[in-house]
Design a protein around this motif. Structure first.
Motif, PDB file in Angstrom:
ATOM      1  N   LEU A   1      -0.028   9.188 -12.239  1.00 42.19           N
ATOM      2  CA  LEU A   1       1.171   9.994 -11.971  1.00 42.19           C
ATOM      3  C   LEU A   1       2.406   9.304 -12.558  1.00 42.19           C
ATOM      4  O   LEU A   1       3.306   9.949 -13.096  1.00 42.19           O
ATOM      5  CB  LEU A   1       1.333  10.137 -10.455  1.00 42.19           C
ATOM      6  N   MET A   2       2.390   7.987 -12.455  1.00 39.74           N
ATOM      7  CA  MET A   2       3.496   7.182 -12.964  1.00 39.74           C
ATOM      8  C   MET A   2       3.641   7.361 -14.481  1.00 39.74           C
ATOM      9  O   MET A   2       4.742   7.576 -14.992  1.00 39.74           O
ATOM     10  CB  MET A   2       3.201   5.722 -12.635  1.00 39.74           C
ATOM     11  N   TYR A   3       2.510   7.280 -15.207  1.00 43.66           N
ATOM     12  CA  TYR A   3       2.592   7.432 -16.664  1.00 43.66           C
ATOM     13  C   TYR A   3       3.035   8.854 -17.039  1.00 43.66           C
ATOM     14  O   TYR A   3       3.796   9.051 -17.987  1.00 43.66           O
ATOM     15  CB  TYR A   3       1.241   7.100 -17.312  1.00 43.66           C
ATOM     16  N   GLY A   4       2.541   9.831 -16.283  1.00 43.14           N
ATOM     17  CA  GLY A   4       2.975  11.221 -16.515  1.00 43.14           C
ATOM     18  C   GLY A   4       4.468  11.354 -16.271  1.00 43.14           C
ATOM     19  O   GLY A   4       5.183  11.994 -17.053  1.00 43.14           O
TER      20      GLY A   4
ATOM     21  N   GLY B   1      14.536   3.743 -17.101  1.00 45.10           N
ATOM     22  CA  GLY B   1      13.778   2.740 -17.870  1.00 45.10           C
ATOM     23  C   GLY B   1      13.615   1.433 -17.114  1.00 45.10           C
ATOM     24  O   GLY B   1      12.513   0.886 -17.029  1.00 45.10           O
ATOM     25  N   ILE B   2      14.732   0.932 -16.565  1.00 47.61           N
ATOM     26  CA  ILE B   2      14.681  -0.350 -15.844  1.00 47.61           C
ATOM     27  C   ILE B   2      13.779  -0.252 -14.596  1.00 47.61           C
ATOM     28  O   ILE B   2      12.900  -1.106 -14.398  1.00 47.61           O
ATOM     29  CB  ILE B   2      16.098  -0.841 -15.494  1.00 47.61           C
ATOM     30  N   PRO B   3      13.942   0.783 -13.750  1.00 50.71           N
ATOM     31  CA  PRO B   3      13.026   0.892 -12.602  1.00 50.71           C
ATOM     32  C   PRO B   3      11.555   1.000 -12.996  1.00 50.71           C
ATOM     33  O   PRO B   3      10.700   0.345 -12.384  1.00 50.71           O
ATOM     34  CB  PRO B   3      13.488   2.173 -11.901  1.00 50.71           C
ATOM     35  N   PHE B   4      11.239   1.798 -14.029  1.00 48.69           N
ATOM     36  CA  PHE B   4       9.844   1.928 -14.452  1.00 48.69           C
ATOM     37  C   PHE B   4       9.302   0.565 -14.902  1.00 48.69           C
ATOM     38  O   PHE B   4       8.165   0.210 -14.596  1.00 48.69           O
ATOM     39  CB  PHE B   4       9.706   2.945 -15.589  1.00 48.69           C
ATOM     40  N   GLU B   5      10.119  -0.190 -15.644  1.00 44.91           N
ATOM     41  CA  GLU B   5       9.667  -1.498 -16.125  1.00 44.91           C
ATOM     42  C   GLU B   5       9.434  -2.449 -14.945  1.00 44.91           C
ATOM     43  O   GLU B   5       8.434  -3.162 -14.897  1.00 44.91           O
ATOM     44  CB  GLU B   5      10.696  -2.066 -17.113  1.00 44.91           C
ATOM     45  N   LEU B   6      10.384  -2.436 -14.004  1.00 40.99           N
ATOM     46  CA  LEU B   6      10.225  -3.341 -12.850  1.00 40.99           C
ATOM     47  C   LEU B   6       9.009  -2.969 -12.002  1.00 40.99           C
ATOM     48  O   LEU B   6       8.350  -3.830 -11.435  1.00 40.99           O
ATOM     49  CB  LEU B   6      11.500  -3.325 -12.000  1.00 40.99           C
ATOM     50  N   ALA B   7       8.727  -1.651 -11.949  1.00 43.01           N
ATOM     51  CA  ALA B   7       7.558  -1.209 -11.171  1.00 43.01           C
ATOM     52  C   ALA B   7       6.256  -1.685 -11.806  1.00 43.01           C
ATOM     53  O   ALA B   7       5.254  -1.863 -11.133  1.00 43.01           O
ATOM     54  CB  ALA B   7       7.569   0.317 -11.051  1.00 43.01           C
ATOM     55  N   MET B   8       6.255  -1.872 -13.131  1.00 43.90           N
ATOM     56  CA  MET B   8       5.027  -2.278 -13.828  1.00 43.90           C
ATOM     57  C   MET B   8       5.184  -3.696 -14.397  1.00 43.90           C
ATOM     58  O   MET B   8       4.718  -3.996 -15.494  1.00 43.90           O
ATOM     59  CB  MET B   8       4.733  -1.284 -14.970  1.00 43.90           C
ATOM     60  N   ILE B   9       5.873  -4.549 -13.645  1.00 39.49           N
ATOM     61  CA  ILE B   9       6.233  -5.881 -14.132  1.00 39.49           C
ATOM     62  C   ILE B   9       5.009  -6.760 -14.406  1.00 39.49           C
ATOM     63  O   ILE B   9       5.078  -7.731 -15.160  1.00 39.49           O
ATOM     64  CB  ILE B   9       7.194  -6.567 -13.115  1.00 39.49           C
ATOM     65  N   SER B  10       3.852  -6.397 -13.807  1.00 37.85           N
ATOM     66  CA  SER B  10       2.661  -7.234 -13.997  1.00 37.85           C
ATOM     67  C   SER B  10       2.075  -7.070 -15.401  1.00 37.85           C
ATOM     68  O   SER B  10       1.300  -7.897 -15.859  1.00 37.85           O
ATOM     69  CB  SER B  10       1.608  -6.902 -12.950  1.00 37.85           C
TER      70      SER B  10
END
Lengths: 54, 444
Positions: B335-338, B361-370
């Motif tokens: 769902l996140m990638y969509g 952009g910044i929130p999406f990046e921080l959510a996938m920081i791993s």
């Protein structure tokens, strides 16, 4: 000969002053009031760079 | 002034601030439409972010002017890059390059298409702004493509899509810079991964839209459309470009030995070289023309984005968005990638590619920081850039339509659909397999 970083910073100050001059002359010619207000948003950071960072 | 709230109340503070930002932005936008005033997006965002801090009790004055200072360097790159390109054009060097491409390679469609793609890529690569490419090399590229028999609507689509992809190419990718600075990461190591993402998709777009209708032009057709430009000798028009590329390579090839005068100064040196390689022109007037109009708006917007980042960090609104993205990412990654593929370009239609890079952009990046951050930010930046084609702002799309001489926007947008969807799917694929891409193309 001064160190390279001082030469580069000096060149940057000259470049910033040139850019500020271009924007001010552009704004004074413009008749669009919104463009003039928007230019303040550009001029303030460049002026801060010019006045506070040597 | 309120202190930062903790516990449950911090969600309220951040939520109210975020809602105020959206509402004030919407109200100013609607008022501008109602009274037929063309209020700049930068000014709208600036006022909205100030209001969002005031409503929750913070004094935003210092933050509104401190945030933009982080963006001085990148704005100098954009301004000097544009000055270099405009000087290149004023000296007639770009006309010479276009003439050479047509006369030397007119019987080889694939070479002409590749060279036009590089012409459209170059300004976006050095400034990170798609409209800079459309307004500089876009006009000459449109002329070349028209001489080769490509229909106007396809030319508009080529200008729109290829400059969009080109502006994401290295060395300057603005959404990537914004997202990287938003997560305190240096903008380093992006070159290879961005080339991998942009060169194949740029070639696909160019050949999809240009190959079928390409007709080999006669020399008479070329002379009629583009009279032989005046030049001192065959080699001189290429000298400014070679000087700029040469200095950039020398700085990296001989660190410590060759003086690193940094990118804006390299462009200024290139612009001064154009004074000796073509027609005579007024240098200061040309520099003034270079930074007027769309470029000044982009620079203002970039400064305001600095203010938005600072204020949303202060109020907690950025943290709230990050938290929301992390919750979605934890419950359903697909769902996140969509959400990324759809929301980044679409929201950018209102906020532009720079605004969408900050807000989402910044929130999406921080959510996938791993995941590998460089590979992930590179993929996100491609998605952000596609907002250049999405109305109502559609900065790149509208300029491309006007340059190609088209009246309607929708036919052009339909032509853009296939290359855009292919590029977006490729970017999402890269996001999903960011670590695998990073193992191959990122050295950090």
């Amino acid at each position: 000969m001064p160190p390279l970083y001082m030469v580069v910073m000096g060149l940057y100050t000259i470049l910033t002053a040139f850019i500020v001059y271009l924007i001010v002359s552009l704004v004074l010619r413009s008749r669009n009031v919104w463009e003039q207000v928007m230019a303040i948003l550009v001029l303030v950071p460049f002026a801060m760079r010019l006045l506070f960072i040597k | 002034m309120l202190a930062h709230s903790h516990g449950d109340s911090m969600y309220w503070t951040a939520g109210v601030s975020l809602i105020t930002l959206a509402v004030v932005y919407g109200v100013i936008w609607a008022l501008g439409k109602k009274f037929k005033q063309n209020i700049p997006l930068a000014l709208n965002l600036f006022v909205a972010s100030g209001a969002s801090a005031l409503v929750v009790g913070f004094n935003p004055f210092r933050h509104l002017f401190e945030g933009p200072v982080w963006y001085i360097y990148i704005n100098l790159v954009i301004l000097t890059g544009m000055i270099f390109l405009t000087c290149l054009k004023a000296a007639g060097n770009l006309d010479c390059i276009a003439y050479d491409i047509l006369t030397h390679f007119r019987t080889r469609p694939s070479i002409v298409l590749v060279l036009v793609m590089l012409l459209l890529f170059f300004p976006g690569m050095v400034t990170g702004v798609g409209t800079a490419a459309i307004l500089s090399t876009g006009m000459i590229s449109a002329l070349i493509l028209r001489v080769c028999g490509i229909p106007n609507v396809n030319i508009a689509a080529i200008l729109a899509v290829v400059t969009t992809i080109g502006s994401a190419a290295p060395p300057v990718n603005l959404p990537a810079i914004i997202i990287a600075s938003g997560i305190n990461m240096p903008y380093e190591g992006f070159t290879t991964i961005l080339l991998v993402l942009t060169i194949p998709t740029g070639l696909f777009a160019m050949f999809w839209l240009g190959w079928k209708d390409f007709k080999i032009p006669s020399l008479a057709d070329i002379e009629a459309a583009l009279p032989s430009p005046e030049r001192k000798n065959a080699f001189l028009p290429y000298v400014p470009l070679l000087v700029v590329v040469g200095i950039m390579i020398a700085i990296r090839a001989f660190p410590g030995e060759f003086p690193d005068i940094v990118t804006p100064m390299v462009f200024m040196v290139g612009s001064i070289v154009t004074l000796f390689t073509g027609k005579k022109y007024n240098y200061v007037d040309t520099c003034r023309t270079a930074i007027s109009g769309g470029v000044l708006s982009t620079v203002a917007l970039l400064f305001v984005i600095g203010a938005v980042v600072q204020v949303t960090t202060l109020t907690g609104a950025k943290g709230l968005l990050v938290l929301g993205a992390m919750v979605i990412g934890a419950t359903a990654p697909a769902l996140m990638y969509g959400a990324m593929a759809i929301s980044l370009p679409l929201l950018g239609g209102v906020l532009t590619q720079l605004g969408t890079a900050v807000i989402l952009g910044i929130p999406f990046e921080l959510a996938m920081i791993s995941k590998n951050q460089i590979a992930f930010v590179a993929g996100l930046s491609i998605l952000c850039y596609f907002s250049q084609l999405v109305p109502p702002s559609a900065l790149g799309g509208y300029f491309a339509r006007d340059i190609a001489g088209e009246k309607e926007y929708m036919p052009m947008l339909k032509k853009c659909a296939v290359p855009s969807i292919v590029t977006i799917l490729f970017a999402v694929f890269e996001l999903v397999y960011a670590d695998q891409f990073a193992a191959l193309f990122v050295k950090f």
